[in-house]
Design a protein around this motif. Sequence first.
Motif, PDB file in Angstrom:
ATOM      1  N   ALA A   1      26.371  12.061  19.620  1.00 54.62           N
ATOM      2  CA  ALA A   1      26.631  12.960  20.751  1.00 54.62           C
ATOM      3  C   ALA A   1      25.461  13.905  20.969  1.00 54.62           C
ATOM      4  O   ALA A   1      25.217  14.360  22.087  1.00 54.62           O
ATOM      5  CB  ALA A   1      27.907  13.755  20.514  1.00 54.62           C
TER       6      ALA A   1
ATOM      7  N   ARG B   1      30.222  15.202  28.283  1.00 50.37           N
ATOM      8  CA  ARG B   1      31.563  15.659  27.937  1.00 50.37           C
ATOM      9  C   ARG B   1      32.545  15.447  29.077  1.00 50.37           C
ATOM     10  O   ARG B   1      33.752  15.367  28.860  1.00 50.37           O
ATOM     11  CB  ARG B   1      31.524  17.142  27.567  1.00 50.37           C
ATOM     12  CG  ARG B   1      30.853  17.417  26.235  1.00 50.37           C
ATOM     13  CD  ARG B   1      30.842  18.898  25.915  1.00 50.37           C
ATOM     14  NE  ARG B   1      30.232  19.139  24.624  1.00 50.37           N
ATOM     15  CZ  ARG B   1      29.388  20.135  24.368  1.00 50.37           C
ATOM     16  NH1 ARG B   1      29.060  20.965  25.335  1.00 50.37           N
ATOM     17  NH2 ARG B   1      28.893  20.296  23.168  1.00 50.37           N
TER      18      ARG B   1
ATOM     19  N   GLU C   1      32.437  13.599  20.414  1.00 53.28           N
ATOM     20  CA  GLU C   1      31.490  14.635  20.017  1.00 53.28           C
ATOM     21  C   GLU C   1      31.439  14.794  18.503  1.00 53.28           C
ATOM     22  O   GLU C   1      30.504  15.387  17.970  1.00 53.28           O
ATOM     23  CB  GLU C   1      31.876  15.974  20.644  1.00 53.28           C
ATOM     24  CG  GLU C   1      31.715  16.017  22.153  1.00 53.28           C
ATOM     25  CD  GLU C   1      32.034  17.399  22.709  1.00 53.28           C
ATOM     26  OE1 GLU C   1      31.743  18.397  22.029  1.00 53.28           O
ATOM     27  OE2 GLU C   1      32.587  17.475  23.804  1.00 53.28           O
TER      28      GLU C   1
END
Length: 223
Positions: free
Chosen positions: A162, A149, A157
């Motif tokens: 992810a 992130r 995401e």
Amino acid sequence: MSTTERKYAGDSALTRTLRRRAALVDVALAEMAENRWRTATVEALCRAAKLNKRYFYESFDSLDTLADAVIESIATEVTEAAVGGYLPLLDRPVQEQARGAITAVVDVLADDPRKALVLFGGAPTTPVAHEKRTAVIAGLTAAVIAHARTTHDVSLEQDSLASTAPAFVIGGTAQAILSWASGDLSVTRERLVDDITALWMTIEHGATELARSRLSGSATEPA
């Protein structure tokens, strides 16, 4: 002076207790790595640790609690090594951060291959120990996700990769280290770190591009 503070041969009672506990954890680790845990007994473990049987119960209630302590000890060491390996490199390129974490974990498990066999090899122990194994894998996966992130567009995401990619990376890394520790993978420690780092970066770049293309495609598709 309390019992735990009283000295004997230069060591406090607490120090001697911790030393005896560590000796029992070590012999238990050996039994688990050799897949002999199902036949282990308190008496045999104490004999291997060169301890009187009564000392077992000053630290553990049962063989199950000893097995749990072994897994907990390895899991903590591996997790702390991984975090400590990349935290000092946060201002460095992602590849260097990945190499730092991988090197630290491999060093812990290479210095004592029994730890890899027990943590990743699935040696039969207890349900709680199995949960601890699963938890350390999940924890390392979460760490990779959290780190990603900081280096990628948060919008990525939204794509399933992810979560899938980090789980794949950690699972594959665990299997590669296990194969190496078992002697089935004939490469040097340095090459193992190089190979795992290269695979991490290949998957990281590929997954990022695929996620980006998926999201871009879904944004332009007609309703």
